[in-house]
Design an enzyme around this catalytic site. Structure first.
Site, PDB file in Angstrom:
ATOM      1  N   HIS A   1       0.699 -58.540  23.019  1.00 12.68           N
ATOM      2  CA  HIS A   1       1.747 -57.447  23.210  1.00 12.68           C
ATOM      3  C   HIS A   1       2.900 -58.304  23.258  1.00 12.68           C
ATOM      4  CE1 HIS A   1       1.616 -59.347  27.183  1.00 12.68           C
ATOM      5  NE2 HIS A   1       0.304 -59.000  27.147  1.00 12.68           N
ATOM      6  N   GLU A   2       4.330 -57.421  23.479  1.00 10.86           N
ATOM      7  CA  GLU A   2       5.535 -57.965  23.393  1.00 10.86           C
ATOM      8  C   GLU A   2       5.745 -59.028  24.618  1.00 10.86           C
ATOM      9  OE1 GLU A   2       8.364 -57.772  21.819  1.00 10.86           O
ATOM     10  OE2 GLU A   2       7.238 -56.580  20.361  1.00 10.86           O
TER      11      GLU A   2
ATOM     12  N   HIS B   1       3.631 -61.520  25.273  1.00  8.48           N
ATOM     13  CA  HIS B   1       2.942 -62.831  24.312  1.00  8.48           C
ATOM     14  C   HIS B   1       4.205 -62.972  23.332  1.00  8.48           C
ATOM     15  CE1 HIS B   1      -0.920 -60.998  25.429  1.00  8.48           C
ATOM     16  NE2 HIS B   1      -0.933 -62.305  25.903  1.00  8.48           N
TER      17      HIS B   1
ATOM     18  N   ASP C   1       2.524 -64.335  35.548  1.00  8.00           N
ATOM     19  CA  ASP C   1       1.352 -65.262  36.008  1.00  8.00           C
ATOM     20  C   ASP C   1       2.200 -66.281  36.560  1.00  8.00           C
ATOM     21  OD1 ASP C   1      -1.109 -63.984  35.019  1.00  8.00           O
ATOM     22  OD2 ASP C   1       0.262 -64.111  33.073  1.00  8.00           O
TER      23      ASP C   1
ATOM     24  N   GLN D   1     -12.335 -69.314  33.257  1.00  8.07           N
ATOM     25  CA  GLN D   1     -11.589 -68.788  34.003  1.00  8.07           C
ATOM     26  C   GLN D   1     -11.886 -67.382  34.493  1.00  8.07           C
ATOM     27  OE1 GLN D   1      -8.249 -69.179  31.235  1.00  8.07           O
ATOM     28  NE2 GLN D   1      -7.234 -67.204  32.095  1.00  8.07           N
TER      29      GLN D   1
END
Ligand code: AMP
Length: 281
Positions: free
Chosen positions: A34-35, A37, A150, A61
């Site tokens: 998405h934008e 990234h 994150d 993870q």
């Protein structure tokens, strides 16, 4: 754009680029781009001769009851988006390529991983630091790009790079949001239209917390309580955590002061979403 499916192919590609004296930027992702990234990829594009994006839904993870199986995947779509952001190569390994059956080595960052998402998702950051270490050793980039959505992950990676002497610059990129404030995430795809409305509560709660703090409130519990009410006013929400922590040590604060991290994790139906704001008080 090249599609590199195994480690040998990456090594060959990178060794050629290095022979030509080219700098390399790495953008690690789990795909379903998405934008957010793409903003990382664009920053990497501006700062390096070669941009390599990894797309790997990293099994280590995910906890045993998490969404590894249903995590969205669409390589064809990702290839087009990455190409549009002028990524030079995608590294798209299989799980067996990254974790052969005799795999036995993990990287663990202490303390920073024991709070926030680390407390809710045991083992999560061990999986992240292990796969990122592997990607760093495979690609040997000059710079690597991580999103502040994150925030804890970026902080943990910076600690790891310093502690283990990886000769790599970690570049962080601001959170990319929808118009109503919702942080872009591949997991937003799971939301029904009604849940999508409820998902607005995360950013609203953060902005409410910010407002209270800017108007002079210094008591952690008072701010958290107001944020919690904002979230729970929306259908299908359940709070995993709301935290007001030191933005560097990530440890909880007794009083709101200095560079602080307002962070939250909220379940909207069966989807867990996270978001955060960093404030200077
Ligand atoms: P993921 O594919 O979700 O593991 O994310 C790959 C990278 O993109 C991580 O460094 C994330 O922090 C970053 N990222 C994900 N969503 C956003 C966003 N909305 N804004 C900026 N970066 C993001």
């Amino acid at each position: 754009m090249e599609l590199l499916k195994n480690i040998v192919a990456v090594r060959n590609y990178v060794s050629q680029a290095k022979k030509e004296g080219k700098s390399i930027g790495l953008v690690p992702t789990m795909g379903y781009l998405h934008e957010g990234h793409l903003s990382l990829a664009r920053k990497a594009r501006a700062q390096n001769d070669i941009v390599i994006m990894s797309i790997f839904v990293n099994p280590t993870q995910f906890g045993p009851n998490e969404d590894l199986e249903r995590y969205p995947r669409d390589l064809e779509r990702d290839k087009k988006l990455a190409e549009g952001a002028r990524v030079d190569a995608i590294f798209f390994p299989s799980a067996e390529e990254m974790y052969p059956s005799n795999f036995a080595t993990y990287v663990h960052v202490e303390v920073l991983t024991e709070v926030l998402c680390g407390a809710s998702r045991p083992g999560h950051f061990r999986g992240v630091t292990t796969v990122v270490s592997k990607l760093f050793n495979i690609v040997q980039p000059d710079r690597a790009y991580f999103g502040l959505k994150d925030y804890q992950q970026a902080t943990v990676i910076k600690r790891m790079v310093e502690d283990l002497n990886f000769p790599i610059e970690i570049v962080t990129v601001p959170t990319y949001r929808e118009e109503d404030g919702l942080a872009l995430s591949s997991r937003n795809k799971y939301l029904s239209p009604e849940q999508r409305q409820s998902a607005r509560s995360l950013y609203r709660a953060l902005k409410l917390g910010e407002e209270l703090i800017h108007s002079g409130e210094r008591q952690v519990e008072v701010v958290k309580e107001a944020m919690s009410k904002e979230i729970l006013a929306h259908p299908e929400t359940k709070i995993d955590y709301i935290a007001i922590n030191n933005a560097e040590t990530l440890q909880p604060l007794d009083e709101i002061n200095g560079k602080i991290l307002l962070a939250l994790a909220v379940w909207v139906g069966s989807t867990r979403l996270i978001d955060n704001l960093v404030l200077e008080v």
